[in-house]
Design an enzyme around this catalytic site. Sequence first.
Site, mmCIF file in Angstrom:
data_model
loop_
_atom_site.group_PDB
_atom_site.id
_atom_site.type_symbol
_atom_site.label_atom_id
_atom_site.label_comp_id
_atom_site.label_asym_id
_atom_site.label_seq_id
_atom_site.Cartn_x
_atom_site.Cartn_y
_atom_site.Cartn_z
ATOM 1 N N PRO A 2 0.844 -1.204 0.000
ATOM 2 C CA PRO A 2 0.000 0.000 0.000
ATOM 3 C C PRO A 2 0.874 1.246 0.000
ATOM 4 C CG PRO A 2 -0.606 -1.515 1.782
ATOM 5 C CD PRO A 2 0.690 -2.003 1.202
ATOM 6 N N GLU A 3 0.607 2.144 -0.910
ATOM 7 C CA GLU A 3 1.340 3.400 -0.952
ATOM 8 C C GLU A 3 0.407 4.526 -0.520
ATOM 9 O OE1 GLU A 3 3.873 3.972 -4.230
ATOM 10 O OE2 GLU A 3 4.445 1.880 -4.336
ATOM 11 N N HIS A 91 -4.620 -14.473 9.296
ATOM 12 C CA HIS A 91 -3.926 -13.174 9.277
ATOM 13 C C HIS A 91 -4.806 -11.996 9.680
ATOM 14 C CE1 HIS A 91 -1.001 -15.631 7.255
ATOM 15 N NE2 HIS A 91 -1.766 -15.760 6.186
ATOM 16 N N ARG A 110 1.974 -10.435 6.212
ATOM 17 C CA ARG A 110 3.408 -10.318 6.487
ATOM 18 C C ARG A 110 3.714 -9.659 7.826
ATOM 19 N NH1 ARG A 110 6.526 -8.628 1.145
ATOM 20 N NH2 ARG A 110 8.237 -9.163 2.539
ATOM 21 N N ARG A 152 23.668 17.118 -5.722
ATOM 22 C CA ARG A 152 23.296 15.719 -5.534
ATOM 23 C C ARG A 152 23.495 14.960 -6.841
ATOM 24 N NH1 ARG A 152 20.612 13.348 -1.063
ATOM 25 N NH2 ARG A 152 20.177 15.144 0.226
#
Length: 271
Positions: A2-3, A91, A110, A152
């Site tokens: 999930p973002e 789960h 997980r 950078r």
Amino acid sequence: MPELPEVETTRRGLEPHVAGRRIVKLTVHEPRLRWPVPHDLPAKLAGQRITGTGRRAKYLLITLESGTLLVHLGMSGTLRVLAADTPRMAHDHYDLLLESGRTLRFNDPRRFGSLHYTSEDPQLHPLLARLAPEPFDREFDAEYLWRITRRRRASIKQVLMNSRLVVGVGNIYASEALFAAGIDPRRPAGSVSRARYQRLAGEVKRILAWAIERGGTTLRDFLNPDGAPGYFFRELFVYGREGEPCKVCGSPIRQQVIGQRSTFWCPSCQK
Ligand SMILES: [Zn+2]
């Protein structure tokens, strides 16, 4: 995984089911998440009313009368609103039972997700206090990108995905935003002009907002709170499209691992 858009989609899906509801009890079936769920948490939550929801980066904030729950979905977590008598699945790690007869059920194969509670200002919580700005913050703009990238040499793609510099721009969205801004993801961040950063900052915000509107990406393990899969994936321009023709110019999309993440771009549209 999930973002940011998936977390925001989850928040928007939950909000109408939880706001104003009182918590009957928290039942923890498996406390061993990324951090152990404190054993005294159920006692702290029982009877509290939920006043609303919020989000900081990928933390979902559930605001209560006397504190805030910080929920992280980890790599594979989902938070669903279910009828309280829905049989538990493998789960399913905790249930937040509401007076409405529904339960907020957390599933995470997980177990990289987490559940924290604070009675202080959540923005001062150690997990949130030092997070970098996120794309929807006012300070995330061309000036900010310009300033953090001087001298950078890392690629612009790696800068966008560096959570110490900006949080919430996942791999898919970094690739898509760079395509939309016409910037080669391999380009050293220090060589991108202010004008191009102006465009990039706008595209990052636009693509994340669009992803949220679409309900997030259709990664297989992500479902909306109502159980419907997203349908966003096929609308992407470059991500996952190696060798396929660019939707703008027809050139084959290229793929290369940059900073250990698969990166997709159009060699003609992005310079
Ligand atoms: Zn192209």
